[in-house]
Enzyme design. Structure first.
Site, mmCIF file in Angstrom:
data_model
loop_
_atom_site.group_PDB
_atom_site.id
_atom_site.type_symbol
_atom_site.label_atom_id
_atom_site.label_comp_id
_atom_site.label_asym_id
_atom_site.label_seq_id
_atom_site.Cartn_x
_atom_site.Cartn_y
_atom_site.Cartn_z
ATOM 1 N N ASP A 80 -18.987 -32.805 38.748
ATOM 2 C CA ASP A 80 -17.786 -32.425 39.500
ATOM 3 C C ASP A 80 -17.304 -33.590 40.362
ATOM 4 O O ASP A 80 -18.088 -34.480 40.706
ATOM 5 C CB ASP A 80 -18.091 -31.245 40.438
ATOM 6 C CG ASP A 80 -18.387 -29.974 39.672
ATOM 7 O OD1 ASP A 80 -18.015 -29.894 38.484
ATOM 8 O OD2 ASP A 80 -18.998 -29.072 40.274
HETATM 9 N N1 URA Z 1 -23.138 -28.011 38.257
HETATM 10 C C1 URA Z 1 -22.145 -28.006 39.163
HETATM 11 O O1 URA Z 1 -21.812 -26.981 39.723
HETATM 12 N N2 URA Z 1 -21.533 -29.191 39.436
HETATM 13 C C2 URA Z 1 -21.894 -30.361 38.874
HETATM 14 O O2 URA Z 1 -21.314 -31.409 39.177
HETATM 15 C C3 URA Z 1 -22.938 -30.342 37.931
HETATM 16 C C4 URA Z 1 -23.553 -29.154 37.637
#
Ligand code: URA
Length: 258
Positions: A108
């Site tokens: 993310d």
């Molecule tokens: N799960 C999430 O919620 N965010 C990430 O960046 C990776 C795995």
């Protein structure tokens, strides 16, 4: 024409560091198209020029493998109209020589840690395919303290608030770090870890990816820094790893964590 500095090209293609390469060049151990070159600044065309080190010809390797310690604020895609992307952290010199680099997998925008970039589509497919079962490892900072009962709940497979079922995942807390957890995940649903913790009435404040398969991120790689991986090290991506060893090793990353 795709021009790259001679010292960078050799460092990218061999196990020599940039410093070692400069010494080799100074000593006259490097030839370009048969001619000894003693200047590291010289630019070569990786697709055309023949480079040899200590008399051995370097075969130009088309594929490149990059380990990046992603900072928050960057998106894992090749283009984005609004935010900077992880490709913006890779120097043009590398992107000009190795066309078509992309992030193999996503973190993310607000997550940090290990992102693997390559222009090797087949390898990317191999590591991302759900059938291959390549685990990913994360340190998670939680709003509320880690609860021992999460271990069983995550192991049995959580049901997200949307009704989606998750595969079994391993999780553990850290001694003396009550609000942190370490998790091993075999799938990659949208915002999966955030939604997993929401389903147990907790909240993820920060996520840092430490490892992909058997390949741990280099712990001396600062946030925003990258390194070109040796082709032989890439194999570790598809090697098995042990949960508790990976968790112990993850402690090295606490200094990066906000
Ligand atoms: N799960 C999430 O919620 N965010 C990430 O960046 C990776 C795995």
């Amino acid at each position: 024409m795709e021009l790259i500095r001679l010292d960078r090209f050799i460092a990218n293609q061999t196990e020599y560091s940039r410093r070692d390469v400069r010494i080799l060049i100074k000593k006259g151990n490097v030839r370009v198209n048969g001619e000894i070159i003693k200047n590291s600044d010289v630019k070569i065309d990786a697709n055309k020029d023949d480079v040899s080190v200590n008399g051995e010809n370097l075969c130009y390797k088309k594929h490149v493998y990059i380990m990046l310690n992603k900072p928050s604020g960057y998106v894992c895609s090749t283009k984005d109209g609004i935010s900077p992307t992880v490709l913006d952290l890779i120097p043009d010199e590398i992107k000009n020589v190795h066309r078509g680099i992309f992030p193999a997998g996503r973190l993310d925008k607000d997550s940090e840690g290990f992102v693997f970039l390559t222009n090797d589509g087949a390898l990317s497919h191999r590591i991302l395919s759900p059938k291959r079962h390549i685990p990913k490892y994360y340190i998670v900072k939680l709003y509320k303290p880690f609860q021992k009962n999460y271990i069983k709940q995550f192991d049995e497979g959580l049901v997200l608030k949307t009704g989606e079922h998750c595969l079994s995942a391993r999780i553990d807390g850290y001694e003396n770090y009550n609000n942190y957890a370490f998790i091993e995940l075999y799938e990659g649903k949208y915002h999966q870890i955030k939604r997993m913790f929401a389903s147990v009435e907790n909240h993820v404040e920060y996520l840092f990816r430490t490892q992909l398969g058997g390949l741990m991120m280099h712990d001396r790689l600062g946030i925003g820094e990258h390194l070109i991986m040796l082709h032989k090290d890439v194999e570790n991506l598809i090697k098995k790893s042990d949960f508790f060893t990976s968790k112990e090793n993850s402690r090295n990353f606490f200094r990066h964590i906000k």
